[in-house]
Design a protein around this motif. Structure first.
Motif, PDB file in Angstrom:
ATOM      1  N   GLY A 137       0.798  -1.220   0.000  1.00 10.12           N
ATOM      2  CA  GLY A 137       0.000   0.000   0.000  1.00 10.12           C
ATOM      3  C   GLY A 137       0.825   1.262   0.000  1.00 10.12           C
ATOM      4  O   GLY A 137       2.053   1.239   0.145  1.00 10.12           O
ATOM      5  N   VAL A 138       0.135   2.388  -0.187  1.00 11.76           N
ATOM      6  CA  VAL A 138       0.731   3.727  -0.148  1.00 11.76           C
ATOM      7  C   VAL A 138       0.071   4.521   0.971  1.00 11.76           C
ATOM      8  O   VAL A 138      -1.153   4.465   1.141  1.00 11.76           O
ATOM      9  CB  VAL A 138       0.527   4.471  -1.490  1.00 11.76           C
ATOM     10  CG1 VAL A 138       0.766   5.971  -1.333  1.00 11.76           C
ATOM     11  CG2 VAL A 138       1.448   3.908  -2.560  1.00 11.76           C
ATOM     12  N   ILE A 139       0.890   5.240   1.739  1.00 16.00           N
ATOM     13  CA  ILE A 139       0.396   6.233   2.691  1.00 16.00           C
ATOM     14  C   ILE A 139       1.206   7.491   2.428  1.00 16.00           C
ATOM     15  O   ILE A 139       2.395   7.542   2.748  1.00 16.00           O
ATOM     16  CB  ILE A 139       0.573   5.787   4.163  1.00 16.00           C
ATOM     17  CG1 ILE A 139      -0.088   4.427   4.407  1.00 16.00           C
ATOM     18  CG2 ILE A 139      -0.006   6.838   5.100  1.00 16.00           C
ATOM     19  CD1 ILE A 139       0.132   3.886   5.816  1.00 16.00           C
ATOM     20  N   SER A 140       0.582   8.506   1.826  1.00 12.23           N
ATOM     21  CA  SER A 140       1.365   9.656   1.356  1.00 12.23           C
ATOM     22  C   SER A 140       0.621  10.972   1.504  1.00 12.23           C
ATOM     23  O   SER A 140      -0.594  11.038   1.323  1.00 12.23           O
ATOM     24  CB  SER A 140       1.735   9.449  -0.122  1.00 12.23           C
ATOM     25  OG  SER A 140       2.541  10.499  -0.606  1.00 12.23           O
ATOM     26  N   ASP A 141       1.401  12.019   1.808  1.00 14.08           N
ATOM     27  CA  ASP A 141       0.846  13.373   1.926  1.00 14.08           C
ATOM     28  C   ASP A 141       0.846  14.056   0.556  1.00 14.08           C
ATOM     29  O   ASP A 141       1.590  14.999   0.314  1.00 14.08           O
ATOM     30  CB  ASP A 141       1.678  14.215   2.902  1.00 14.08           C
ATOM     31  CG  ASP A 141       1.504  13.777   4.344  1.00 14.08           C
ATOM     32  OD1 ASP A 141       0.499  13.114   4.645  1.00 14.08           O
ATOM     33  OD2 ASP A 141       2.383  14.088   5.160  1.00 14.08           O
ATOM     34  N   THR A 165      -4.208   8.723   0.699  1.00 19.49           N
ATOM     35  CA  THR A 165      -3.571  10.034   0.600  1.00 19.49           C
ATOM     36  C   THR A 165      -4.145  10.997   1.631  1.00 19.49           C
ATOM     37  O   THR A 165      -5.255  10.823   2.138  1.00 19.49           O
ATOM     38  CB  THR A 165      -3.774  10.641  -0.793  1.00 19.49           C
ATOM     39  OG1 THR A 165      -5.172  10.918  -0.991  1.00 19.49           O
ATOM     40  CG2 THR A 165      -3.282   9.702  -1.895  1.00 19.49           C
ATOM     41  N   SER A 166      -3.372  12.034   1.909  1.00 17.14           N
ATOM     42  CA  SER A 166      -3.818  13.034   2.879  1.00 17.14           C
ATOM     43  C   SER A 166      -5.025  13.806   2.362  1.00 17.14           C
ATOM     44  O   SER A 166      -5.858  14.257   3.152  1.00 17.14           O
ATOM     45  CB  SER A 166      -2.672  13.988   3.219  1.00 17.14           C
ATOM     46  OG  SER A 166      -2.096  14.526   2.051  1.00 17.14           O
ATOM     47  N   GLU A 167      -5.138  13.947   1.050  1.00 15.38           N
ATOM     48  CA  GLU A 167      -6.319  14.630   0.518  1.00 15.38           C
ATOM     49  C   GLU A 167      -7.569  13.809   0.788  1.00 15.38           C
ATOM     50  O   GLU A 167      -8.618  14.353   1.171  1.00 15.38           O
ATOM     51  CB  GLU A 167      -6.182  14.879  -0.986  1.00 15.38           C
ATOM     52  CG  GLU A 167      -7.402  15.576  -1.557  1.00 15.38           C
ATOM     53  CD  GLU A 167      -7.246  15.996  -3.010  1.00 15.38           C
ATOM     54  OE1 GLU A 167      -7.991  16.904  -3.441  1.00 15.38           O
ATOM     55  OE2 GLU A 167      -6.381  15.432  -3.714  1.00 15.38           O
ATOM     56  N   GLU A 168      -7.486  12.516   0.602  1.00 12.33           N
ATOM     57  CA  GLU A 168      -8.620  11.627   0.847  1.00 12.33           C
ATOM     58  C   GLU A 168      -9.059  11.681   2.309  1.00 12.33           C
ATOM     59  O   GLU A 168     -10.263  11.780   2.607  1.00 12.33           O
ATOM     60  CB  GLU A 168      -8.220  10.193   0.486  1.00 12.33           C
ATOM     61  CG  GLU A 168      -9.213   9.134   0.912  1.00 12.33           C
ATOM     62  CD  GLU A 168      -8.620   7.744   0.887  1.00 12.33           C
ATOM     63  OE1 GLU A 168      -9.320   6.813   1.332  1.00 12.33           O
ATOM     64  OE2 GLU A 168      -7.476   7.583   0.452  1.00 12.33           O
ATOM     65  N   THR A 172      -2.791  15.123   7.308  1.00 14.13           N
ATOM     66  CA  THR A 172      -1.467  14.693   6.879  1.00 14.13           C
ATOM     67  C   THR A 172      -0.781  13.893   7.990  1.00 14.13           C
ATOM     68  O   THR A 172      -1.180  13.968   9.151  1.00 14.13           O
ATOM     69  CB  THR A 172      -0.581  15.900   6.518  1.00 14.13           C
ATOM     70  OG1 THR A 172      -0.413  16.720   7.688  1.00 14.13           O
ATOM     71  CG2 THR A 172      -1.214  16.744   5.410  1.00 14.13           C
ATOM     72  N   LYS A 173       0.215  13.123   7.615  1.00 18.11           N
ATOM     73  CA  LYS A 173       1.037  12.443   8.619  1.00 18.11           C
ATOM     74  C   LYS A 173       1.727  13.488   9.499  1.00 18.11           C
ATOM     75  O   LYS A 173       2.047  14.558   9.016  1.00 18.11           O
ATOM     76  CB  LYS A 173       2.081  11.572   7.914  1.00 18.11           C
ATOM     77  CG  LYS A 173       1.477  10.403   7.136  1.00 18.11           C
ATOM     78  CD  LYS A 173       2.538   9.649   6.345  1.00 18.11           C
ATOM     79  CE  LYS A 173       3.015  10.454   5.163  1.00 18.11           C
ATOM     80  NZ  LYS A 173       3.957   9.710   4.285  1.00 18.11           N
ATOM     81  N   PRO A 174       1.907  13.237  10.783  1.00 19.95           N
ATOM     82  CA  PRO A 174       1.704  11.955  11.482  1.00 19.95           C
ATOM     83  C   PRO A 174       0.338  11.781  12.137  1.00 19.95           C
ATOM     84  O   PRO A 174       0.227  11.024  13.112  1.00 19.95           O
ATOM     85  CB  PRO A 174       2.800  12.016  12.540  1.00 19.95           C
ATOM     86  CG  PRO A 174       2.839  13.472  12.929  1.00 19.95           C
ATOM     87  CD  PRO A 174       2.612  14.224  11.634  1.00 19.95           C
ATOM     88  N   ASP A 175      -0.690  12.445  11.659  1.00 19.00           N
ATOM     89  CA  ASP A 175      -2.013  12.287  12.251  1.00 19.00           C
ATOM     90  C   ASP A 175      -2.417  10.809  12.226  1.00 19.00           C
ATOM     91  O   ASP A 175      -2.311  10.155  11.188  1.00 19.00           O
ATOM     92  CB  ASP A 175      -3.029  13.117  11.454  1.00 19.00           C
ATOM     93  CG  ASP A 175      -4.345  13.263  12.192  1.00 19.00           C
ATOM     94  OD1 ASP A 175      -5.047  12.251  12.347  1.00 19.00           O
ATOM     95  OD2 ASP A 175      -4.674  14.382  12.603  1.00 19.00           O
TER      96      ASP A 175
END
Length: 247
Positions: A137-141, A165-168, A172-175
């Motif tokens: 998977g991807v976890i990206s801002d 994604t952070s938009e979805e 943003t990380k690190p939330d």
């Protein structure tokens, strides 16, 4: 495991079931950030030429970076802010007037798409992970559409089981919410998941705070680092070392 792929002395290992998931950041892990900077410089040069702006490219790049940086610093905590809006402000500041988005965006997309490159070894590693019994998977801002286009450009989009994604998510990380969303999509447990990132606080510690194992790729050292790699291919060593140990 090679000498380059190192394990933190205090790192725990997954239970007898082995790893369930490997999550990737995009910028600095899949995407080579220096190629992004070069693409932005080329685009800014075209803006100066098109609008006959009387300034040097170096000064225009400084204006762009300052404006975009200020835009992100204005956000409330981990609130998501679209990079496209920051770029829009940067262009207007350079030119000194309102520039319709439909006027600059096609050229921006063209320059970026033709210029960005992946980190050496990342696409091949992602493809090989996809052949294993793992969730990849991807976890990206990133802006959602932009992130997906990058993955398509590098020929790896089809290898990912999920993209978060952070938009979805709106954060943003690190939330914790962005990690929680990704784990829920994957249906995996944090303790059996790896997160590869190039930023300590956002990627590595953010993941570790959720019970995941942080893999530092260029990220600073710290207690949250479970593994440190010098190349993307070394992720395979982490995964395979555990699998061989379970036999």
């Amino acid at each position: 495991m090679s000498e380059d792929a190192t394990v933190d002395a205090g790192a725990a290992t997954p239970d007898a079931g082995g790893w369930e998931a490997v999550f990737w950041d995009i910028g600095g892990v899949i995407l080579a950030l220096d190629t992004v900077q070069a693409a932005h410089a080329d685009f800014i040069a075209s803006v100066l030429d098109r609008h006959d702006v009387d300034t040097t490219l170096e000064d225009a790049i400084d204006i762009w970076r300052t404006t975009v940086g200020d835009y992100f610093r204005e956000r409330d905590g981990t609130e998501f802010r679209s990079a496209r809006e920051g770029y829009h402000r940067g262009i207007e500041t350079i030119v000194g007037e309102e520039i319709p988005r439909e006027e600059w965006q096609p050229r921006f997309d063209e320059v970026v798409s033709s210029s960005i490159e992946p980190i050496a070894g990342a696409p091949e590693t992602i493809a090989r992970l996809a052949d294993r019994d793992l969730h990849v998977g991807v976890i990206s801002d990133v802006d959602d559409a932009e992130g997906r286009r990058m993955l398509e450009r590098f020929g790896v989009r089809e290898h990912f089981d999920s993209i978060t994604t952070s938009e979805e998510v709106g954060r943003t990380k690190p939330d914790p919410e962005i990690f929680e969303t990704a784990l829920e999509k994957a249906g995996v447990t944090p303790a059996r998941s790896l997160m590869i990132g190039d930023r300590y606080d956002h990627d590595v510690k953010g993941a570790a705070d959720m019970g995941m194992h942080g893999v530092a790729f260029g990220a600073d050292d710290g207690p949250a680092v479970a593994y440190r790699i010098e190349s993307p291919e070394e992720v395979l060593e982490i995964v395979d070392d555990n699998e061989s140990g379970d036999e």
